[in-house]
Each structure stands twice: as structure tokens, then as C-alpha cells.
Design an enzyme around this catalytic site. Structure first.
Site, mmCIF file in Angstrom:
data_model
loop_
_atom_site.group_PDB
_atom_site.id
_atom_site.type_symbol
_atom_site.label_atom_id
_atom_site.label_comp_id
_atom_site.label_asym_id
_atom_site.label_seq_id
_atom_site.Cartn_x
_atom_site.Cartn_y
_atom_site.Cartn_z
ATOM 1 N N HIS A 199 10.156 -1.916 -14.878
ATOM 2 C CA HIS A 199 11.101 -2.131 -13.795
ATOM 3 C C HIS A 199 12.500 -1.609 -14.115
ATOM 4 O O HIS A 199 13.475 -2.045 -13.529
ATOM 5 C CB HIS A 199 11.161 -3.622 -13.437
ATOM 6 C CG HIS A 199 9.873 -4.149 -12.880
ATOM 7 N ND1 HIS A 199 8.784 -4.400 -13.675
ATOM 8 C CD2 HIS A 199 9.497 -4.447 -11.619
ATOM 9 C CE1 HIS A 199 7.784 -4.843 -12.924
ATOM 10 N NE2 HIS A 199 8.189 -4.876 -11.666
ATOM 11 N N SER A 216 0.870 -1.184 0.000
ATOM 12 C CA SER A 216 0.000 0.000 0.000
ATOM 13 C C SER A 216 0.903 1.229 0.000
ATOM 14 O O SER A 216 1.055 1.909 1.018
ATOM 15 C CB SER A 216 -0.887 0.006 1.249
ATOM 16 O OG SER A 216 -1.634 -1.198 1.361
ATOM 17 N N GLU A 217 1.511 1.484 -1.147
ATOM 18 C CA GLU A 217 2.555 2.514 -1.199
ATOM 19 C C GLU A 217 2.041 3.893 -0.804
ATOM 20 O O GLU A 217 2.737 4.647 -0.127
ATOM 21 C CB GLU A 217 3.196 2.558 -2.587
ATOM 22 C CG GLU A 217 4.149 1.401 -2.882
ATOM 23 C CD GLU A 217 3.437 0.105 -3.245
ATOM 24 O OE1 GLU A 217 2.194 0.137 -3.435
ATOM 25 O OE2 GLU A 217 4.109 -0.937 -3.355
ATOM 26 N N PHE A 247 5.143 5.331 -7.934
ATOM 27 C CA PHE A 247 4.183 6.081 -8.754
ATOM 28 C C PHE A 247 2.749 5.908 -8.280
ATOM 29 O O PHE A 247 1.900 6.740 -8.587
ATOM 30 C CB PHE A 247 4.324 5.705 -10.236
ATOM 31 C CG PHE A 247 5.657 6.111 -10.811
ATOM 32 C CD1 PHE A 247 6.197 7.359 -10.531
ATOM 33 C CD2 PHE A 247 6.391 5.250 -11.604
ATOM 34 C CE1 PHE A 247 7.422 7.749 -11.039
ATOM 35 C CE2 PHE A 247 7.621 5.622 -12.123
ATOM 36 C CZ PHE A 247 8.145 6.873 -11.842
#
Ligand SMILES: Cc1ncc(C[n+]2csc(CCOP(=O)(O)OP(=O)(O)O)c2C)c(N)n1
Ligand SMILES: [Mg+2]
Lengths: 324, 317
Positions: free
Chosen positions: B120, B50-51, B79
Site C-alpha cells: 500500500h 472488480s478493477e 495492478f
């Protein structure tokens, strides 16, 4: 839970102060004496005041774009709030923030927020700090019904519950996010139902009944202080006025019957408490009038304070960017 | 001096700072059993994926007296936390009139060359540089990585700390004991006479390799490593360019609005340095494409020694 007369009177005073502050802000904005956007909290005052009445001075809150009420309820200085709306150097943010970015870290008010749901992760961080400090502090996180559409809402409910953070998630469901009714943007209209999904208690409360909000928040705060984690408090309320104004208030778009249903002495959070206090013999009409008069005087003084404060010096543009 | 890897140097820095200050806590989506055993799972937080939440949690805890070190994993994953980075972390101190400090460090890996394709293999530091309010770190050696991570954790501002993936297993000398590198100070990795090559991260090494090769031809390169992108040590870069009169900037991000562009602007807008230039400056950057997967394509997208050498010959022509 029974409150003392002075506590009840203070609750009444704060409701009136918030109401009058925002009504004044609208007039000041129309007269172009202040700048930016005004998001009036009129009609929803019982949520902020009820919740903050259950908090201690060392507890923390995060707020929203509609944040004046949260500031006042937590104990902010209306002189410095007003000076901020006027863009003056004695404002809370030295004129760098304005209405949507008022904060007072000294009283645990960690900021209004111009981003829907943007304060929710920050509230979790404050609650994590409190959990690590282990000194029994809680954080109340205010957000609108619109925030439930954001990922940050879902992420923070999950993490806070998983970690048993000492947090009160206070949803101010005023039935609209800007011009959009809750039912038009939510598949499941009942916001309380998110609580069981994330493993926490969810309590719906009449958000216009300041004492009910206060009792609910007190219970949730007690639970949080015990280490049992967060509670979702779903406050059902209504925005009496428009969503936001710049130069002029926008026209009303909500249906007449809905507006009518929320009008009336028994719905308005201030007259409701007033009738309760007078009916129960706690205070007299004259005492309440004195409070109203004092609020008006305090607000006049706040405007005078703000107008006497200079604008920030453009030479200070870069000050406050980085800490030493 | 002992030699350790870039990754070990970072680990050492974190452990030392956690020992030094119990207000340092970590948040990451991968478990760190070593750290957890040493410091306990209260300070070493293992988080859900859960950035947005844990980016803001780091910020909120920083504003409430702690020094969180938040690991996004790859910069790629940051992001989904853009609100907390752009609208909150980068602005929170200034917009509230400087009434509180936010000592939070955001760590992330960055860069291509690892055959893990577009999502990535990103080098978006200039996106973060653009947000007034964040300090941006990009070290190239184990010693700098250690010293700068320690400084970042001690800094009272939000810091984004980029860790170039291709450098993780590289080794280098790192002093024993307390080793701190100040934020905002560039380092001349090799002194030279003819051309200033400003390299970033992996491309500091590549520039040094090219310098070795060209030395045989009598071409002397000065390799400058900014180490910190915000604040940028413009003085050190300008001083080098005034000495050599020639500038090549090498980085693996695409050139448009890049750190390389910023370095070129800082050099050319300074009158004295501009007048010292003896040739147009050159940027050696990635092709403007998402980094492709297949090795020959990926190599074609990223700078290499041949392209660096070509640029150097061009400024010498
Ligand atoms: C992320 C984000 N999207 C859109 C907006 C624009 N906006 C400001 S307030 C608002 C409505 C918010 O509704 P709600 O959360 O119910 O709060 P209320 O205004 O009703 O108090 C919107 C869409 C914003 N500020 N942030
Ligand atoms: Mg709403």
C-alpha cells in the site's frame, strides 16, 4: 420468428462472405501478400451472422482475435478490412492495427481484441453508456470458450447482471482454446451454467444454425432493451480449420472422430441454411449461385482496392497518438 | 486567497466538472454519499471490487460518448486491471487509427510514508509513463490538484491521475471559481540561482523546505515541479538547468527506470543543457526495496531532507 426473403438472402450472403473472406485471407497469407496472423472463423460464421441479424445499426459489438466474421456481420466494409490486412493506409486503422485490431466505431464495431476476454469490460462500458443514454441500444460481446478462464469474464458477468446492463454475452464455444479442449481446462464443462450463478438467463443454442442463433439473440436483445439485463448465449459450434497461422497453417491435432462429426452438409452453417432455403422453396439454387458469384467479385475488388492503396507514410508514425 | 486541503480541492474539481458536463460519470468501489445525493446513483456508480471490469467499463463508456472518472482507490489495486490499462486503454486510440476518442480519467492514490507497508505504499508512475498512450499527472499542491483534475476530465485521452497520499490533508491557496491548470506545463515553485531541484508530489514540499533552510547559508535553490509526467515539460526543466548548471531530482519511487531517470535523460541529452551542466546530476530516490512497515525502516527507504541536502551539497562541491 419469420424473416423476409431478402433478410434470409442477406444472412446467406454474409455467411458466404465471411467464409470466402477468411479462405482468401489464408491464401493471401500463404502467398505472403498480407502480414501477421490469420485466425480463420470458418465453420463458426452462423454465430456472428445470427447475432448481428438481431441487432440494429446503432447497437454495438466487441470482438476477439478471431474477428473478421464479427466485422462483416456488423456491416463493415470489406475493402477497408482487406486494406488493413495488407497494412495499407486505407485500412480501417490506417495500417496501424492489422487483423487483430480492426474496428469501425461508425457502425458500432468497437474492436477486435488480441487479448482473450479483453473486450468484455469494454463491452460492459458500451452497455453502460447505452443504459445512461436510455435510447434502447444494446451491446453484443463476443468471446471464446477460452475467455471463461479469465477473471474479466467473471467480473463482467457479475457487474452486467448487477446493473442490468443491456448486453448479450455471446460465447463462441468451438470446443477448443488454441490446441486445448474445453474439458481439459474447465472443471465444469457446461458454460451455460455460469449464467444462473450470476443471476442471468443462460441459453445454449446450436451455433451452426444461423436462424436459431438469430432467434435466441433477438429474444435476448429484446430483454436487454426492456431493461431486464444481460443474457449469456452459449453457442455450440466448431472451428473447421486451424487456430491460427503465420507463414503456414499448423497441422491438425484434434481427434478424427470429432472432425468427422462436425463435417457434413447438415452441420456446416452455410450448406445447412442453403438446404433449408431451397427445401422450403424460398430461393432457387441459381439465386444462391448468383450470391456466391457476387461475393467472389466483391472480394476480388477488395483485394484490388487494398493493393491500390499506398502503405502508410513513416512520417505519419506519431499521428493518432493523442486526441486534441 | 482561501486555503483548502488537497483532498477538498480534488472533490471541488470533480463536482464542478460533473455540474459542467452531464457526460461526466464516476466509478469507484467506495460509496460517495455526497456525490450520489447531488448527481444520483446513475452517474455516481458504486462498483463491485472488480478493477479489471470497471477499468475497461470506463474505457468502453468513454469510447461510447461519456467522460468517466474511474477511481482505482490506491494505485496498488490497478495492478489487477493491467490488461485493461496496458493492452487496452494505452493502445486503443492509436491501434484503431485514431477513429475514436477515449476521454477517461483514472484516479489513484500513491506513495509511501503512511506506515501501511509494501503493497500500500507504491509510486509506480514510471510504469505507466512507459506505456505510450496515457497522460500521467502528479500534482503537489491543492491548486494544481484541482486545476489538473479539471483538465484531465476535459482531456479527450486516457489520463492516469496520481494523488500522493501524504499530500491529502495538506492545505494551500486555491483560487475561487474556474481554475484550470493545463496538462504538460511545469511550474517553478521557487525561483533560484544555484541548483535546480526537480521534485515530484510530496517532495516538492520537501525541496521547498530545504530551500528555506539553505537560503540562510546563501544557497539559492530553484524548485521545479513538472506536475505532468506525460507529456513532460522538458523545455521548462532544461531552461532551469541551463540557468543554474546543477540538477538534483527527488522522488519517492526507486531510481531504476524512474521518472527521475527520465528527467535526467531529458536534461542530459539536450546539447545546450548538457554543456551548461557544472556538476554531475543527482537522483534522490527510494531505496530499491518494497517499502517496509516499521517507521525507522520506512524512513530509511524514502528520501528525506537530509538526503536532499546532501545531494545538493554534492552538486555544489
Ligand atoms: C490473455 C491472453 N492469453 C493468451 C492469449 C493467446 N491466445 C490467443 S487466442 C487463444 C485461444 C483462445 O481460445 P478461445 O477463447 O476459445 O477462442 P478461439 O480461439 O477458440 O476462437 C490464446 C490462448 C491471448 N491472446 N490472451
Ligand atoms: Mg475456443
Amino acid at each position: 420468428m419469420s424473416l423476409t426473403k431478402s433478410e434470409l438472402v442477406e444472412i446467406f450472403r454474409k455467411l458466404v462472405l465471411i467464409r470466402e473472406f477468411d479462405l482468401l485471407a489464408i491464401e493471401l497469407r500463404k502467398a505472403k501478400r498480407i502480414y501477421g496472423a490469420v485466425h480463420p472463423y470458418v465453420g463458426e460464421e452462423a454465430v456472428a451472422v445470427g447475432v448481428c441479424a438481431a441487432l440494429r445499426p446503432t447497437d454495438r459489438i466487441t470482438s476477439t482475435h478471431r474477428g473478421h466474421g464479427h466485422c462483416i456481420a456488423k456491416g463493415a466494409d470489406i475493402n477497408r478490412m482487406m486494406a488493413e490486412l495488407f497494412g495499407r493506409v486505407d485500412g480501417y486503422c490506417k495500417g496501424k492495427g492489422g487483423s487483430m485490431h480492426i474496428a469501425d466505431f461508425a457502425i458500432g464495431m468497437l474492436g477486435a481484441n488480441g487479448i482473450v476476454a479483453g473486450g468484455m469490460p469494454i463491452a460492459c462500458g458500451a452497455a453502460l453508456a447505452a443504459q445512461l443514454e436510455d435510447a434502447g441500444k444494446v451491446t453484443a460481446c463476443f468471446f471464446g470458450d477460452g475467455a471463461t478462464g479469465e477473471g474479466e469474464f467473471h467480473e463482467t458477468l457479475n457487474i452486467a447482471s448487477l446493473w442490468k446492463l443491456p448486453l448479450l454475452f455471446v460465447c463462441e464455444n468451438n470446443r477448443y482454446g488454441a490446441g486445448n479442449a474445453v474439458e481439459s481446462v474447465r472443471a465444469q464443462a457446461d458454460i451455460t451454467l455460469h449464467a444462473p450463478a450470476y443471476g442471468m438467463p443462460g441459453i445454449a443454442v446450436d451455433g451452426n444454425d444461423v436462424l436459431a442463433v438469430r432467434d435466441t439473440a433477438a429474444e435476448a436483445a429484446e430483454r436487454a432493451r426492456r431493461g431486464d439485463g444481460p443474457t449469456l448465449i452459449h453457442c455450440k459450434t466448431f472451428r473447421s480449420l486451424f487456430h491460427a497461422m503465420r507463414d503456414v497453417p499448423p497441422p491438425e491435432t484434434r481427434p478424427d472422430d470429432l472432425l468427422a462429426a462436425w463435417r457434413g452438409r447438415d452441420r456446416d452453417p452455410i450448406t445447412r441454411l442453403e438446404d433449408h432455403l431451397i427445401g422450403g422453396g424460398t430461393v432457387t439454387t441459381a439465386e444462391l449461385q448468383q450470391i456466391r458469384d457476387a461475393v467472389k467479385r466483391d472480394l476480388d475488388a477488395a483485394v484490388a482496392f487494398a493493393e491500390a492503396s499506398p502503405y502508410p507514410d513513416p512520417n505519419d508514425l506519431l499521428v493518432d497518438m493523442f486526441a486534441e | 486567497m482561501r486555503e483548502i486541503t488537497f483532498a477538498q480541492a480534488l472533490e471541488e474539481a470533480l463536482i464542478e466538472e460533473m455540474e459542467r458536463d452531464e457526460r461526466v460519470i464516476t466509478l469507484a468501489t467506495t460509496r460517495a454519499p455526497g456525490l450520489e445525493n447531488k448527481f444520483g446513483d446513475k452517474r455516481v456508480r458504486f462498483t463491485p471490487i472488480s478493477e479489471a471490469a470497471f477499468t475497461g467499463i470506463g474505457l468502453g463508456a468513454a469510447g461510447s460518448g461519456f467522460r468517466p472518472v474511474v477511481h482505482w482507490g490506491m494505485v496498488t489495486f490497478s495492478f489487477v486491471a493491467m490488461d485493461q490499462i496496458v493492452n487496452q486503454a494505452s493502445k486503443i486510440r492509436y491501434m484503431f487509427g485514431g477513429q475514436a476518442d477515449f476521454p477517461v480519467t483514472y484516479r489513484c492514490t500513491t506513495g509511501g510514508g503512511m506506515q501501511v507497508a509494501a503493497q500500500h505504499s507504491q509510486s509506480p508512475y514510471s510504469m505507466f509513463m512507459h506505456l505510450a498512450g496515457l497522460k500521467i499527472i502528479l500534482p503537489s499542491t491543492p491548486a494544481d490538484a484541482k486545476g489538473l483534475l479539471k483538465s484531465s476530465i476535459r482531456d479527450n485521452n486516457p489520463v492516469v491521475f496520481f494523488e500522493c497520499s501524504r499530500l491529502a490533508s495538506t492545505t494551500g491557496p486555491v483560487p475561487d471559481g474556474e481554475h484550470v491548470v493545463p496538462i504538460g506545463v511545469a511550474d517553478v515553485k521557487r525561483a533560484g540561482r544555484d541548483v535546480t531541484v526537480v521534485g515530484l508530489a510530496y517532495y516538492v514540499r520537501e525541496a521547498l523546505a530545504v530551500a528555506d533552510t539553505l537560503a540562510a547559508e546563501g544557497i539559492s535553490l530553484e524548485v521545479v515541479d513538472p506536475r505532468t509526467l506525460v507529456p513532460m515539460d522538458a523545455d521548462a526543466i532544461r531552461a532551469s538547468v541551463r540557468k543554474t548548471g546543477r540538477l538534483v531530482v527527488v522522488d519517492e519511487a526507486p531510481a531504476t527506470c524512474s521518472a527521475a531517470s527520465e528527467i535526467v535523460a531529458l536534461v542530459t541529452e539536450d546539447a545546450q543543457t548538457f554543456r551548461a551542466l557544472r556538476a554531475p546530476v543527482q537522483r534522490v530516490c527510494a531505496a530499491p526495496v518494497p517499502v517496509p512497515f516499521s517507521p525507522p525502516l520506512e524512513q530509511a527507504a524514502l528520501p528525506d531532507r537530509v538526503r536532499i541536502t546532501t545531494a545538493i551539497r554534492r552538486v555544489l562541491a
